[in-house]
Design a protein around this motif. Structure first.
Motif, PDB file in Angstrom:
ATOM      1  N   UNK A 272       0.842  -1.211   0.000  1.00  0.00           N
ATOM      2  CA  UNK A 272       0.000   0.000   0.000  1.00  0.00           C
ATOM      3  C   UNK A 272       0.864   1.242   0.000  1.00  0.00           C
ATOM      4  N   UNK A 273       0.319   2.345  -0.497  1.00  0.00           N
ATOM      5  CA  UNK A 273       0.952   3.668  -0.345  1.00  0.00           C
ATOM      6  C   UNK A 273      -0.196   4.571   0.092  1.00  0.00           C
ATOM      7  N   UNK A 274      -0.248   4.858   1.393  1.00  0.00           N
ATOM      8  CA  UNK A 274      -1.405   5.582   1.933  1.00  0.00           C
ATOM      9  C   UNK A 274      -2.616   4.678   1.767  1.00  0.00           C
TER      10      UNK A 274
ATOM     11  N   UNK B 168      -3.724   3.783  -1.163  1.00  0.00           N
ATOM     12  CA  UNK B 168      -3.704   3.381  -2.570  1.00  0.00           C
ATOM     13  C   UNK B 168      -2.932   2.064  -2.689  1.00  0.00           C
TER      14      UNK B 168
ATOM     15  N   UNK C 257      -0.497  -0.454  -4.181  1.00  0.00           N
ATOM     16  CA  UNK C 257       0.672  -0.423  -5.082  1.00  0.00           C
ATOM     17  C   UNK C 257       0.784  -1.788  -5.764  1.00  0.00           C
ATOM     18  N   UNK C 258       0.739  -2.857  -4.964  1.00  0.00           N
ATOM     19  CA  UNK C 258       0.755  -4.187  -5.584  1.00  0.00           C
ATOM     20  C   UNK C 258       0.142  -5.188  -4.633  1.00  0.00           C
TER      21      UNK C 258
ATOM     22  N   UNK D 114       0.479  -9.185  -3.474  1.00  0.00           N
ATOM     23  CA  UNK D 114       1.260 -10.428  -3.608  1.00  0.00           C
ATOM     24  C   UNK D 114       0.673 -11.477  -2.667  1.00  0.00           C
TER      25      UNK D 114
ATOM     26  N   UNK E  82      -6.849  -6.291  -9.750  1.00  0.00           N
ATOM     27  CA  UNK E  82      -7.603  -5.650  -8.667  1.00  0.00           C
ATOM     28  C   UNK E  82      -7.920  -4.188  -9.031  1.00  0.00           C
TER      29      UNK E  82
ATOM     30  N   UNK F 239     -13.916  -5.350  -1.902  1.00  0.00           N
ATOM     31  CA  UNK F 239     -13.308  -6.026  -0.726  1.00  0.00           C
ATOM     32  C   UNK F 239     -12.183  -5.207  -0.129  1.00  0.00           C
TER      33      UNK F 239
ATOM     34  N   UNK G 100      -9.866 -13.517   7.088  1.00  0.00           N
ATOM     35  CA  UNK G 100     -10.251 -12.121   7.310  1.00  0.00           C
ATOM     36  C   UNK G 100     -10.061 -11.291   6.051  1.00  0.00           C
ATOM     37  N   UNK G 101     -11.051 -10.432   5.792  1.00  0.00           N
ATOM     38  CA  UNK G 101     -10.921  -9.401   4.750  1.00  0.00           C
ATOM     39  C   UNK G 101     -10.704  -8.097   5.518  1.00  0.00           C
ATOM     40  N   UNK G 102      -9.637  -7.402   5.214  1.00  0.00           N
ATOM     41  CA  UNK G 102      -9.322  -6.212   6.035  1.00  0.00           C
ATOM     42  C   UNK G 102      -9.396  -4.957   5.149  1.00  0.00           C
ATOM     43  N   UNK G 103      -9.978  -3.944   5.675  1.00  0.00           N
ATOM     44  CA  UNK G 103     -10.169  -2.665   4.962  1.00  0.00           C
ATOM     45  C   UNK G 103      -8.813  -2.027   4.715  1.00  0.00           C
ATOM     46  N   UNK G 104      -8.566  -1.615   3.488  1.00  0.00           N
ATOM     47  CA  UNK G 104      -7.285  -0.929   3.220  1.00  0.00           C
ATOM     48  C   UNK G 104      -7.530   0.493   2.745  1.00  0.00           C
TER      49      UNK G 104
END
Lengths: 152, 514, 709, 247
Positions: free
Chosen positions: C1-3, C5, C7-8, C10, C30, C431, C447-451
């Motif tokens: 993640x970047x903030x 957003x 990024x990738x 994996x 995604x 998701x 678990x699905x976690x909010x990003x």
């Protein structure tokens, strides 16, 4: 040799070899002996027969210097460049051969280095197809070119 | 009563016109309506005399050489078929010093017999070793080979008995015997001469190995540059199988052993045992990490005996005459004989099978007669392109594995390449790096990148660019390759390079106008 | 993640389901989450011919609630219902079925699992006692024999297919039962020991003949059966199966597979060591879907291949949370934990917890909803994260039903096919924008976690809560973990599950309770969930969908790697570079007979309808069978599928449709109508902005997908 | 190295075995399952032997030769990734000789590698960069005008990742990932020796090969050779979240 005939002869080569363990090299040898080279678009045919991927077959072909994927020159002369032949003037022979064949038509005759034909006590040596020649002097080389009917 | 004339079918003889010669002899004999039996024997190994024609006479076989197709008429006129006088007449072959002073055990039949005649082979103690082996327990066969002191003749010099023992003691449903006939070393042709001169002894040796370790399938991996060896081997295998020495029920002993020739494809690195196995499996000839040793997990992951042609071809005589007989030859821990191959700039090059202990000087002068060019010999590369260059000061060291290791040199496969004083050791050192760059399998970094950088460093040295720093860099590079590489390709390329640098420093400093 | 957003993405090395592997969709595709097509403002409209009007969340929810209450007053309590998505989280599914059973006051709730693995739920419940797969994915590492029936893992379950291939590479044997020559039959380093290319729709015949071999050749695991299974049922089953009519020889002309191949495969399965069966929609989406599932369970019990690593009965689920949506009670006849609504103790438990009275009778299934809509008794629907127009069979029937309804509320991240018939559109959340849990085919809750914050203000579960409040039923949860706590409290197999334990263990395979505090990797170890395993007679009954002179070929449908289900997500990513349109695969012989060229346009007619696709002449097919995928709406693959369905669960018979295929020059009438209709709907969407004239505000997100395109 | 982002890489896969083996590594007693590599045994006890071609999701390969160690009583410098632990072994992972060898290997690597760390997409997350640091490489005496691959052509055919052969160190991790993790065998090494390079299909762009774009090779690649386009576009991530795939 058009593609259709290629596929047929390749198919018969494959079916005769494919059940041998490690059959890929024998198949590639037979195809190159029959057609002079391994047509790139036959790689899929070979791969599926041996249950390999195209990449794997391509990797093997590009590893071994003996295999080629483009039609060969009409004649190929392999001159030994290993140390024993070097000690008896192999480099000069290669230079002579290159000069001598400079005038020949493109695709007529290709000179390639080879590393050791096992004729190290009768150097310098070369091989044309499966025919061996030892103690090759420039004159002997010229006579050989004439016998092979190569116009220069 | 017909006359028996021998014209070698060995590649060296063929390369010097033996086929044309044989045709002329038959034509001339027919013109003179003489009954002639022509035998295409193996080469006697005196290569400066090839094509060497022999004639069977009451007194024995008389040798004529080197014979060209044009000499045939004159030979018949000189009644050569009864050993008549002629400029080319060399007298009785067996009396020729070059042959007499050798201890031919592995090469006992080469040049004498018709390579493809089973009767000829049987008439010269052929398959005696196998018959004895068939009466022995596998472990006993392995013990014989161990006691004989036989070591790997391909170059690694690993005790053959120990290798076989590991394979015997590793249980598996399928085991393999692989013969390394890649013989990529420059200056070596012993494997070729043996395969073309006495293929049955190799077949017998591999069959004995199969009995010893419980293998049922064998492969002979021959380099693609030896087309004639492949043809002759295949014919010999077919003949041996038809006669029951190979196949499902060897001499109805219940043991089975199938043998198949496989062709290499122009890769020196496939002389390295694990790269060879990868190639046999139809893959890129990439070197495998060891362990596991091929003796435990070799071809197709199964226990595999992988030996050089000469190692396997020496087994029959060991079984036939007993381990002690073979061990008696040689010196120190180098037992038995090694077929040295004298090549390069040498007057009388050829195959010299001698017990370990003979010296380089004896081979080059007593046998070789000095350089072919007549100029003084400057350097001799022993053991192929990965062998060290030996200056004169080292020519008296006895040819023995341990003695040569002490000199930072190797016997390797017994190849001896002579260079006269016109040779430039810096250029030869450059060639050693170039050869490694051309033949590197590309897996490990020291060899994949090191060899290419080695050539570039040598070019700078030869061109005289800040030679001192470049020589120091060369030594560091050699250290990285020597200790870091996965196999002998990168690991031993420093031998010729450093030996040239250390023994012939002058070649590395002189300025050559670019 | 970047903030906030991405990024990738994996794969996680410690992921117990995938162990560090992913496929193109999860790893790269995604970008759809921040795609420009996202609808970010609620919209409403009176009739589906009116243009959309953007409104505030309050106005939209009030309108929806009011409409539902109006419809109930006018047409009765059972005139509205809801659909749970198998792509949303467990918590969201639970709330939708709770909304229906409380605020709506009826049991009209169903899930798209109806159209995929509902026969698994039924079949495994009857035989083993639990509607779920018996193993972990990891257990394939211990399998000696792997049987794949009615599934194409390398395309539809690629991550598990790689784990399976790893096992095959070091020695496991493989049996593939599929009409097509799928990749697993033969691809680099993989070769099926047996491929049984049966005719579509004859699974039960094949399974019975395999069972016949096991029984008549004495390959039964007699002591396992004696210990673990009901004896009487076994005797009946054994005698039935042993009948000559079930022999491979007798079944040969039904399945089209030579008898000795069937015998060989059966012996391998029975005697090859640990044998595991993996099956997919190719088993369930048939008229005898449930029967086939029971046939598979019979084989496992007959050979003792149950209750340890490397064996088992393993359904490969169609979507990421099909298992979860079934677990949390989204079927009209079941409350969470597969407990029938008629079971009064369970019902009282929920009535007490929810403070409402729950109907004891099962509600409407999706197919029943369509029929009820057409006869005017089902007028309102709340459809969360589901696109029944594209994924359900017999499209004309579905669209006719929806057109007859008065208030359809669709909640999704994109304007999908069903939304074209909707009156209220509530923006959904991907998701990446919410917390929750998914449950995969090995019963593993992860678990699905909010990003990132929800793009349209609310996560999907919050919208359901708000809608319930508008309809007078208060649900208050501060965080999805509280929803899971409620599920755990009310569901025995979930007692031990909590977000805290999920964070600790990484993931949990239910049942997870006092007997199995850390979850249950392998089920039915000492005893079956129902106590003794029950053999059930699986009599082969040919499907009504017969080939005729008019429709001589059989069409079967499936998936392709780069696209996912209805393609809503993957069609909005670069994956379209691999698969731009649904293609009809046809055997060279059938193509030649009809003058069909590779790549040419062909019309496919069935008794339900007609569509037009490009053709691909392929050796993978068998003569008489054609194949296509259903990822693109304009292909109308489901226009031609029929209303046939599984006798026990109404799971549609996607896999068998009698069709005729002919070269054509232009698209089908349906497609023309569809193109016109979707054009109209696009225009209605375009000027949805309240006087602002433009489409949904174009939020300047560094949309990663955009930067790639 | 963004440690908290990428979990620790033990170099070779975990082995499960009944018996355990105890050996000494740099003076420490270490006990691991039989069949474990020396590299992993060291990593599990906090000693990180330099490595480039080893990663714990793939079987050891032994090509980079950075992980050489010294074992008492065994000649030469065996690779710790392909050598398994044995009872009573005494291993040294850091000696002056090993330091020199590793620097020699690194000097060779960097002689055929672009020097664009600061503008490279993998900046801050590149194992070659880390190993150059760990081995203490200070100069490349070979210079950079020799044969090299620095101007190789990029393959951007796949929509999601770029293949840049100029940064390839031929560690084979991508080829091995395509075989071991995914099982598609779409990649090979074509050619041999110095010009060995990764080849999808028959030296074709990724999109024309059998590549199913699962991204296992991109994840296995220690440098920027195989790199996600989103990382090229946006730079390295600064935090990560574990979630579950929505497909």
């Amino acid at each position: 040799m058009n593609l259709a005939r290629h596929t047929e002869s390749i198919a018969s080569i494959i079916s005769s070899q494919q059940n041998r363990p490690g059959a890929l090299l024998p198949i590639l040898h037979d195809i190159q002996e029959a057609l002079g080279f391994i047509p790139p678009d036959s790689i899929q045919q070979i791969a599926s027969a041996l249950n390999l991927s195209r990449a794997e077959v391509h990797g093997v072909i590009t590893f071994y210097h003996h295999f080629r994927t483009t039609p060969p020159a009409r004649h190929t002369i392999e001159i030994c460049c290993a140390e024993a032949c070097q000690s008896m003037g192999a480099e000069r022979l290669v230079e002579h051969a290159k000069q001598r064949l400079a005038g020949s038509k493109h695709g007529e005759c290709e000179v390639k280095p080879v590393y050791c034909l096992g004729l190290c006590a009768t150097s310098p040596a070369l091989m044309v197809g499966e025919e061996l020649h030892a103690r090759v002097t420039p004159e002997k080389f010229d006579r050989l070119i004439e016998q092979m009917g190569i116009k220069t | 009563m017909s006359i028996k004339i021998f014209v070698p079918g060995d590649s060296a003889a063929l390369a010097l016109g033996a086929d044309a010669l044989a045709k002329n002899i038959l034509a001339e004999a027919a013109r003179r309506n003489m009954a002639v039996e022509l035998v295409r024997n193996g080469s006697r190994g005196m290569l400066w005399l090839e094509p060497l024609v022999e004639v069977q006479t009451a007194r024995g076989r008389v040798a004529f050489g080197p014979v060209s197709a044009e000499d045939v008429g004159a030979l018949f006129d000189a009644n050569f078929q009864n050993g008549g006088k002629h400029a080319l007449n060399l007298g009785l072959t067996e009396e020729l010093a070059y042959l007499k002073k050798q201890e031919r055990l592995t090469f006992a039949r080469v040049g004498i017999t018709d390579p493809l005649s089973l009767e000829d082979y049987l008439a010269h103690d052929g398959f005696q070793g196998l018959r004895k082996a068939l009466t022995m327990q596998p472990a006993a066969i392995v013990q014989q080979v161990t006691d004989s002191g036989l070591r790997g003749r391909g170059g690694a010099a690993f005790p053959t008995g120990i290798k076989w023992k590991t394979v015997l003691n590793t249980a598996a449903a399928q085991k393999y015997i692989v013969c390394n006939a890649d013989e990529g070393d420059s200056g070596t042709f012993a494997d070729r001469m043996l395969m073309e001169g006495d293929p049955f002894v190799l077949i017998e040796g591999m069959t004995i190995a199969a009995l010893a370790v419980g293998a049922t399938q064998g492969y002979i991996y021959v380099r693609s540059e030896y087309p004639h060896s492949i043809t002759i081997l295949n014919e010999a295998i077919a003949a041996a199988r038809k006669a029951g020495y190979l196949g499902p029920n060897i001499l109805n002993s219940g043991n089975s052993f199938e043998l198949e020739v496989r062709k290499g494809a122009g890769a020196y690195v496939c002389g390295e045992e694990t790269s060879l196995l990868e190639s046999l499996e139809g893959k890129r000839g990439i070197v495998r990490a060891k362990p596991p040793l091929p003796a435990i997990a070799g071809l197709f992951g199964k226990p595999t005996v992988i030996n050089n042609v000469i190692s396997l071809a020496s087994v029959p005589i060991i079984l036939d005459r007993g381990a002690a007989f073979y061990k008696d030859y040689g010196m120190g821990r180098s037992h038995g004989t090694l077929p040295f191959q004298l090549a390069g700039n040498i007057k009388q090059g050829g195959l010299i099978e001698k017990a370990f202990g003979v010296t380089l000087r004896e081979l080059m002068y007593d046998f070789g007669g000095g350089s072919a060019s007549g100029r003084p010999i400057k350097a001799v590369q022993v053991g192929g392109p990965l062998g060290a260059y030996l200056p004169e000061s080292q020519w008296d060291t006895p040819l023995d594995y341990e003695a040569y290791t002490a000199l930072w040199a190797v016997l390797g496969h017994g190849g001896i390449v002579v260079h006269d004083d016109s040779a430039d050791l810096a250029k030869l050192a450059r060639y050693a790096m170039k050869f490694c760059a051309i033949e590197s399998c590309g897996k490990c970094t020291p060899c994949r990148i090191g060899a290419t950088r080695g050539v570039e460093v040598m070019d700078k040295i030869i061109a005289g660019q800040d030679t001192e720093a470049q020589v120091e860099l060369l030594r560091d590079l050699c250290d990285t390759m020597l200790n870091g590489s996965m196999c002998a390709m990168g690991g031993m390329t420093p031998y010729p390079v450093l030996s040239a640098l250390n023994h012939f420093p002058r070649d590395f400093v002189k300025k050559i106008p670019v | 993640m970047k903030g906030s957003e991405v990024v990738r993405m994996v794969p996680d090395k410690n992921g117990q389901a995938n162990e560090g592997h992913s496929c193109v969709k999860g790893r790269f595709a995604w970008g759809y989450a921040t795609h420009k097509d996202r609808i970010l403002k609620p919209m409403i409209r009176g009739k589906i011919t009116d243009p959309w009007k953007e409104v505030s969340w309050d106005e939209a929810l009030d309108y929806a609630a009011a409409e539902f209450r109006r419809i109930q007053k006018k047409y009765g309590r059972d005139s509205i219902g809801g659909i749970v998505s198998s792509r949303c989280t467990n918590e969201e599914g639970y709330l939708v079925q709770k909304l229906v059973r409380t605020a709506f006051g009826n049991n009209n709730v169903d899930t798209c699992a109806r159209v995929c693995h509902s026969p698994t739920g039924y079949g495994l419940k009857q035989t083993l006692g639990e509607s779920a797969g018996t193993q972990t994915f990891k257990s394939v590492e211990h399998s000696d024999v792997i049987m794949v029936i009615g599934a194409n893992p390398t395309d539809a379950h690629p991550v598990f297919a790689s784990r399976m291939k790893k096992r095959l590479l070091n020695g496991a044997k493989l049996i593939v039962i599929d009409p097509r020559h799928i990749d697993l039959v033969r691809s680099p380093h993989v070769r099926a020991d047996f491929h049984l290319p049966l005719k579509p729709g004859t699974n039960v015949a094949m399974l019975s003949s395999i069972a016949h071999v096991i029984v008549t050749e004495g390959l039964l695991a007699t002591d396992f059966i004696a210990q673990r299974c009901e004896d009487k049922a076994f005797q009946q089953w054994r005698d039935f199966v042993a009948l000559p009519e079930n022999s491979p020889e007798a079944m040969q002309e039904i399945t089209g597979v030579p008898a000795e191949l069937v015998r060989g495969a059966a012996r391998l399965y029975a005697t090859g060591g640990n044998a595991a069966i993996y099956y997919g929609l190719g088993v369930t989406e048939h008229a005898q879907g449930s029967t086939a599932v029971m046939g598979i369970a019979n084989l496992a019990m007959a050979t003792g291949n149950i209750g340890r690593e490397g064996v088992g009965v393993n359904p490969l689920r169609g979507q990421n949370n099909v298992q979860g949506s079934c677990d949390i009670g989204s079927f009209p006849h079941e409350l969470p934990g597969y407990r029938h609504v008629s079971d009064s103790t369970t019902r009282h438990l929920f009535e007490q917890a929810w403070g409402v009275e729950i109907q004891p009778e099962p509600g409407l299934r999706i197919p029943n909803m369509f029929d009820a809509a057409l006869d005017g008794s089902f007028m309102g629907m709340y459809c969360q994260g589901e696109d029944i127009v594209q994924s359900d069979p017999n499209t004309q029937h579905v669209t006719a039903a929806l057109s007859a309804m008065e208030c359809i509320v669709v909640q999704d991240i994109f304007m999908n096919e069903t939304a074209m018939y909707a009156h209220v559109f509530l923006p959904g959340s991907s998701f990446l924008e919410k917390d929750g849990t998914f449950t995969n085919a090995e019963r593993r809750i992860s678990r699905v976690r909010k990003v990132m914050p929800p793009k349209a203000v609310y996560a999907d579960w919050e919208v359901t809560v708000l809608l319930a409040q508008r309809m007078g039923y208060t649900m208050d949860y501060a965080h999805p973990s509280e929803i899971m706590d409620e599920i755990a409290r009310l569901t025995p197999t979930f007692h031990g599950v909590s977000y805290e334990k999920l964070d600790q263990l990484g993931s949990i395979q239910w049942p997870c309770n006092d007997e199995a505090p850390l979850g249950t990797p392998t089920m039915h170890i000492d005893h079956f969930v129902r106590g003794k395993g029950k053999f059930i007679i699986t009599k082969y009954v040919a499907t009504d969908e017969k080939v005729t002179r008019k429709f001589p070929l059989i069409l079967t449908t499936g998936r392709i790697l780069s696209q996912y289900n209805v393609g809503a997500q993957t069609r909005r990513t670069e994956n379209v570079q691999w698969h731009q349109q649904d293609i009809l695969e046809i055997h060279p012989h059938d193509a030649e007979e009809r003058g069909i060229r590779d790549g040419g346009w062909v019309g496919i007619h069935s008794r339900s309808g007609e569509t037009v696709l490009r053709a691909k002449v392929s050796e993978r097919m068998q003569p008489g069978v054609v194949y296509t995928t259903f990822h693109f709406p304009e292909s109308g693959a489901n226009v031609i599928t029929t209303e046939n369905s599984d006798w026990a669960t109404n799971c549609p018979e996607y896999k068998v449709t009698a069709v005729q295929v002919m070269p054509v020059l232009e698209s089908s009438d349906w497609q023309k109508k569809y193109t016109r209709f979707s054009k109209v709907q696009d225009d209605l969407l375009k000027n949805a902005g309240e006087g602002t004239g433009n489409k949904t505000p174009d939020i300047k997100i560094k949309a990663v997908a955009k930067s790639i395109a | 190295m963004l440690e908290q982002l990428n979990e620790k890489d033990f170099g070779t896969p975990r082995r499960i075995a009944e018996q355990e083996v105890t050996l000494e590594i740099d003076g420490m007693q270490v006990t691991v399952a039989a069949g474990t590599s020396i590299m992993r045994a060291a990593a599990e006890s906090g000693v990180n032997v330099p490595k480039l071609c080893a990663t714990d999701s793939l079987e050891p390969f032994g090509s980079c030769r950075l992980c050489l160690v010294e074992i008492e009583g065994r000649k030469g410098y065996p690779a710790s990734c392909t050598t398994q632990v044995e009872r009573g072994m005494k291993v040294r992972t850091q000696t002056p000789k090993l330091q020199a060898l590793r620097k020699g290997v690194m000097e060779l690597y960097i002689s055929d590698h672009p020097l664009d760390c600061l503008t490279c997409a993998a900046n801050g997350n590149c194992e070659l960069q880390d190993m150059a640091g760990v081995t203490g490489l200070r100069e490349v005496r070979y210079g950079y005008e020799g044969e090299n691959h620095i101007h190789s052509q990029k393959d951007e055919s796949n929509p999601y990742f770029t293949y840049d052969p100029s940064k390839c160190i031929v560690c084979n991790r991508c080829v091995r990932a395509c075989e071991e993790t995914q099982g598609t065998y779409a990649l090979t090494i074509s050619g041999r020796g110095f010009e060995s390079r990764v080849s999808p299909g028959q030296d074709q762009p990724f999109m024309d090969s059998e590549c199913v774009s699962c991204g296992a090779c991109v994840q296995a690649c220690p440098t920027a050779t195989l790199q996600e386009k989103t990382v090229i576009e946006l730079g390295q991530a600064e935090h990560s979240v574990v979630t579950t795939c929505a497909y």
